[in-house]
Write a protein that holds these residues in place. Structure first.
Motif, short mmCIF file in Angstrom:
data_model
loop_
_atom_site.label_atom_id
_atom_site.label_comp_id
_atom_site.label_asym_id
_atom_site.label_seq_id
_atom_site.Cartn_x
_atom_site.Cartn_y
_atom_site.Cartn_z
N CYS A 29 42.33 10.60 41.97
CA CYS A 29 42.83 11.14 40.72
C CYS A 29 44.13 11.87 40.96
O CYS A 29 44.42 12.29 42.08
CB CYS A 29 41.82 12.03 40.03
SG CYS A 29 41.31 13.47 40.95
N THR A 30 44.89 12.01 39.93
CA THR A 30 46.14 12.73 40.01
C THR A 30 46.05 13.90 39.05
O THR A 30 45.18 13.95 38.19
CB THR A 30 47.33 11.84 39.63
OG1 THR A 30 47.12 11.33 38.32
CG2 THR A 30 47.50 10.70 40.62
N GLU A 31 46.97 14.83 39.22
CA GLU A 31 46.94 16.05 38.43
C GLU A 31 48.33 16.31 37.88
O GLU A 31 49.29 16.29 38.63
CB GLU A 31 46.49 17.18 39.34
CG GLU A 31 46.49 18.54 38.72
CD GLU A 31 45.92 19.56 39.69
OE1 GLU A 31 44.73 19.50 39.99
OE2 GLU A 31 46.71 20.41 40.18
N ARG A 57 47.32 26.59 41.03
CA ARG A 57 47.55 26.21 42.42
C ARG A 57 48.41 27.23 43.17
O ARG A 57 48.14 27.53 44.33
CB ARG A 57 48.22 24.85 42.48
CG ARG A 57 48.48 24.34 43.88
CD ARG A 57 49.17 22.99 43.87
NE ARG A 57 48.30 21.95 43.36
CZ ARG A 57 47.63 21.10 44.12
NH1 ARG A 57 47.74 21.17 45.42
NH2 ARG A 57 46.86 20.19 43.58
N CYS A 86 42.54 20.20 36.06
CA CYS A 86 43.19 20.37 37.37
C CYS A 86 42.26 19.88 38.48
O CYS A 86 41.89 20.63 39.39
CB CYS A 86 43.56 21.83 37.58
SG CYS A 86 44.45 22.58 36.21
N LYS A 87 41.87 18.62 38.41
CA LYS A 87 40.85 18.09 39.32
C LYS A 87 41.25 18.19 40.79
O LYS A 87 40.41 18.45 41.63
CB LYS A 87 40.54 16.64 38.97
CG LYS A 87 39.78 16.50 37.68
CD LYS A 87 39.46 15.06 37.38
CE LYS A 87 38.68 14.95 36.10
NZ LYS A 87 38.33 13.59 35.78
N ASP A 88 42.51 17.99 41.09
CA ASP A 88 42.95 18.05 42.49
C ASP A 88 42.87 19.49 43.00
O ASP A 88 42.30 19.75 44.06
CB ASP A 88 44.37 17.50 42.63
CG ASP A 88 44.80 17.36 44.07
OD1 ASP A 88 43.97 16.94 44.90
OD2 ASP A 88 45.97 17.66 44.38
N THR A 89 43.42 20.45 42.27
CA THR A 89 43.39 21.85 42.68
C THR A 89 41.96 22.36 42.78
O THR A 89 41.62 23.11 43.69
CB THR A 89 44.19 22.73 41.69
OG1 THR A 89 45.54 22.25 41.66
CG2 THR A 89 44.19 24.19 42.10
N LYS A 91 39.47 20.64 43.58
CA LYS A 91 38.77 19.81 44.57
C LYS A 91 37.67 18.96 43.93
O LYS A 91 36.64 18.72 44.53
CB LYS A 91 38.23 20.66 45.71
CG LYS A 91 39.34 21.35 46.51
CD LYS A 91 38.78 22.10 47.67
CE LYS A 91 39.80 22.70 48.58
NZ LYS A 91 41.04 23.14 48.10
N CYS A 93 38.33 15.93 43.11
CA CYS A 93 38.68 14.55 43.47
C CYS A 93 38.08 14.17 44.81
O CYS A 93 37.94 13.00 45.11
CB CYS A 93 40.20 14.41 43.59
SG CYS A 93 41.06 14.73 42.06
#
Length: 189
Positions: A29-31, A57, A86-89, A91, A93
């Motif tokens: 995924c991207t954010e 972040r 904010c799936k990447d921040t 975590k 993903c």
């Protein structure tokens, strides 16, 4: 969602007993750093506070990020929490655990990974005027939004079920119906 490192073939035999820890499945995924999420309700003036993924972040400690990412509640108007936007921040993903692990192993390995993580039902109430992200319009690339009241009163049970299956937030972080309209989507305990 395909694994970035798939195995060359499925497992020959399922495990003989359940694993002690939930199994994790990586997702790609991207954010969007400028996407806005619901942070909290301000007690003094009853307003809602929102922030961007970039703020989360860069302006917080790992402990604060973890605390903010634990929130599962959307705003009254349907803005999604950080864990959705904010799936990447957050975590979300990398490792996603099942809230309902099975008590015994599968008889056969799955042929493909599941598409999205599942969310645990929660005790909740629903604001009928809250707005959720419905879909992207292909013709003009705009986003379509609707209220929980519209979902509950203007659709068949089959259509409601289909709309409630959507797990994607809008580009700006508006949550899907399953997060905003939990009662209509039967996501409440």
């Amino acid at each position: 969602i395909e694994s970035p490192h798939p195995s060359s073939s499925p497992s020959k035999q399922p495990t003989k007993s359940p694993t002690k820890q939930p199994t994790y499945s990586p997702t790609l995924c991207t954010e969007n750093p400028t996407a806005v999420f619901f942070l909290k309700n301000n007690v003094e003036d009853l307003s809602e506070e929102f922030q961007s993924c970039n703020w989360l972040r860069n302006k917080n400690t790992a402990r604060t990020i973890t605390q903010i990412c634990k929130n599962r509640e959307a705003s009254k108007k349907g803005r999604a929490p950080a864990r959705i936007v904010c799936k990447d921040t957050c975590k979300m993903c990398i490792h996603i655990e099942s809230p309902h692990p099975s008590s015994s192993p599968s008889k056969q390995p799955t042929k493909s990974p599941t598409k999205q993580p599942t969310y645990s039902p929660t005790l909740c109430t629903e604001n009928p005027t809250a707005v959720f992200f419905l879909k992207n319009n292909v013709e003009d690339l705009s986003e379509e939004f609707q209220s929980c009241n519209w979902l509950r009163n203007k659709n068949t049970a089959r259509t409601i079920t289909q709309i409630c299956k959507n797990r994607e937030a809008s580009k700006k972080g508006r949550a899907p119906a399953r997060i905003v309209c939990k009662d209509t989507c039967k996501m409440c305990i």
